[in-house]
Design an enzyme around this catalytic site. Structure first.
Site, PDB file in Angstrom:
ATOM      1  N   ASN A   1       3.970   8.832   2.301  1.00 11.26           N
ATOM      2  CA  ASN A   1       4.053   8.250   0.962  1.00 11.26           C
ATOM      3  C   ASN A   1       3.160   9.017  -0.011  1.00 11.26           C
ATOM      4  OD1 ASN A   1       5.740   5.650   1.280  1.00 11.26           O
ATOM      5  ND2 ASN A   1       4.300   5.537   2.989  1.00 11.26           N
TER       6      ASN A   1
ATOM      7  N   THR B   1      -4.027   5.594   3.241  1.00 10.26           N
ATOM      8  CA  THR B   1      -2.797   6.208   2.751  1.00 10.26           C
ATOM      9  C   THR B   1      -2.930   6.771   1.334  1.00 10.26           C
ATOM     10  OG1 THR B   1      -2.002   4.010   2.151  1.00 10.26           O
ATOM     11  CG2 THR B   1      -1.218   4.912   4.208  1.00 10.26           C
TER      12      THR B   1
ATOM     13  N   LYS C   1       0.833  -1.214   0.000  1.00 14.49           N
ATOM     14  CA  LYS C   1       0.000   0.000   0.000  1.00 14.49           C
ATOM     15  C   LYS C   1       0.864   1.259   0.000  1.00 14.49           C
ATOM     16  CE  LYS C   1       0.574   1.403   4.397  1.00 14.49           C
ATOM     17  NZ  LYS C   1       0.865   2.777   4.894  1.00 14.49           N
TER      18      LYS C   1
END
Length: 329
Positions: free
Chosen positions: A254, A246, A189
C-alpha cells in the site's frame, strides 16, 4: 480446547509465513492453495511463488483437497479481502459445527460494506469467526523475526486458546474480544498507508510524513469510535502499531502504491507492477461508511479522489493544506 491441527487456506506470502509460524508452535499444519501453479510449487519445491527463498517446514503438509483441510481443529483463512466470500462459501459445506475460521485479510468487502468476520458469519453460519491482524510483514514472520499481533474472537477463552495455539518464541499473538476494533484498524491503515506513500513519493519530507500519519490516526480513531471499536484496541498493535509499520516501510504494498502515485504514475499502471494493494479496494467503501455516520476523514477522501483520478496529487495535497485551522482532536 486443543488446536493441534491447523489448516492454512491460501499459500501466498502471508499464508506461507503463518503456516511456518504454526509449525514452529508445534502444530500439525495443512496448507491448501487454490492457484494451480503456486500449489505445484509448494508441493514440489516446498516454497511459495510469492515468498521465494523460504522453505516450508517438514511438518507442513501441502494438501489439494479442501475438504481434508477443513477437517483441521482451526483454520486460518489467508486470502485477499475481496476473495474471502468465495473462499468461505467453498469451505462452508466441509466445516464442522463451531469450527474456528480466523480471517487474516485486512479490508472491507466492496459492494456490501461488510467486515471480514461478517462475511464468514454470513457464508458459514455454523463456524466461529475470528480475526488476526497487526504490524507484520510476511517475510519477517517467515524468517522467524520477532512479531506481535492481535487475535480477536467473540469469546475471551476461545481467543486466548487460539492465540496460545499459534504463538511461539518469535510470534506473539495478544488476544482480544474486540473483533470490530481489530478489523477497523487493519482496513483503515491500508488506505492511510497509500496517503503516506504519496507524501514520500512527492518528496514532501519527514515532517509532512509524520503529520500525515498522526492526522491519519485521528481519522482511524474517529471511524473506529463511530463503528463501536474500543479505544485501547485502536491504540494497540492492530491499530496504531500496524499504521506505523505500513506508513513507513517500502515493504508495504500500500505504501509503495502511494509512492508511485505521488510520483505521477496512473493507478492502473501501478497495479501491474506493485501487485495487490488492499487499500485501493477498501478506500471507497471506507469513505462511504464514514459519510454515512458523519465521520470526518479528509485524508481517506483524498486517497479516493486520487484513485478515481478526480484530483491531481498536487490538488489533493493543496485541498488538505487549505482546510480551516482548528483545535487538534
Amino acid at each position: 480446547m486443543p488446536f493441534d491441527h491447523i489448516a492454512v487456506i491460501g499459500g501466498g506470502a502471508w499464508g506461507t509465513a503463518l503456516a511456518l509460524t504454526c509449525a514452529r508452535a508445534g502444530r500439525r499444519v495443512s496448507l491448501w492453495e487454490h492457484d494451480a501453479a503456486n500449489a505445484a510449487r509448494l508441493a514440489s519445491a516446498r516454497e511459495s511463488l510469492f515468498l521465494p527463498g523460504v522453505t516450508l517446514d517438514a511438518r507442513i503438509a501441502v494438501v489439494s483437497d479442501l475438504a481434508e483441510a477443513a477437517r483441521a481443529d482451526a483454520l486460518l483463512l489467508v486470502v485477499p479481502a475481496q476473495a474471502a466470500r468465495a473462499a468461505a462459501t467453498r469451505l462452508a459445506p466441509h466445516l464442522a459445527s463451531r469450527a474456528p475460521v480466523v480471517v487474516c485479510a485486512k479490508g472491507i468487502e466492496q459492494g456490501t460494506g461488510k467486515f471480514m468476520t461478517e462475511v464468514i458469519a454470513e457464508c458459514a453460519p455454523h463456524a466461529t469467526p475470528a480475526v488476526l491482524s497487526g504490524p507484520s510483514f510476511a517475510r519477517d514472520v517467515a524468517r522467524g523475526m520477532p512479531t506481535a499481533v492481535t487475535l480477536a474472537a467473540g469469546d475471551e477463552t476461545f481467543a486466548a486458546a487460539l492465540a496460545q495455539a499459534i504463538g511461539s518464541a518469535t510470534f506473539r499473538p495478544y488476544h482480544s474480544t474486540d473483533i470490530r476494533g481489530v478489523e477497523i484498524g487493519g482496513a483503515a491503515k491500508n488506505v492511510l498507508a497509500i496517503a503516506a506513500g504519496v507524501v514520500t513519493g512527492r518528496g514532501l519530507g519527514h515532517s509532512a510524513a509524520a503529520a500525515l500519519t498522526t492526522r491519519g490516526f485521528a481519522e482511524l480513531v474517529r471511524f473506529g469510535r463511530a463503528y463501536g471499536a474500543r479505544p485501547e484496541t485502536l491504540m494497540g498493535l492492530s491499530g496504531l502499531g500496524d499504521l506505523i509499520l505500513t506508513c513507513t516501510s517500502p515493504q508495504s504494498r500500500n505504501f509503495r502504491f502511494g509512492v508511485d502515485l505521488g510520483r505521477g504514475e496512473k493507478p492502473e499502471v501501478i497495479h501491474q507492477t506493485t501487485g495487490l494493494a488492499e487499500g485501493t479496494f477498501t478506500a471507497s467503501i471506507l469513505a462511504d461508511m464514514a459519510r454515512r455516520r458523519n465521520v470526518d476523514m479528509p485524508i481517506s477522501a483524498a486517497v479516493v479522489a486520487l484513485l478515481e483520478q478526480k484530483l491531481s496529487v498536487d490538488a489533493a495535497i493543496e485541498s488538505l493544506l487549505a482546510r480551516p485551522l482548528r483545535a487538534e482532536g
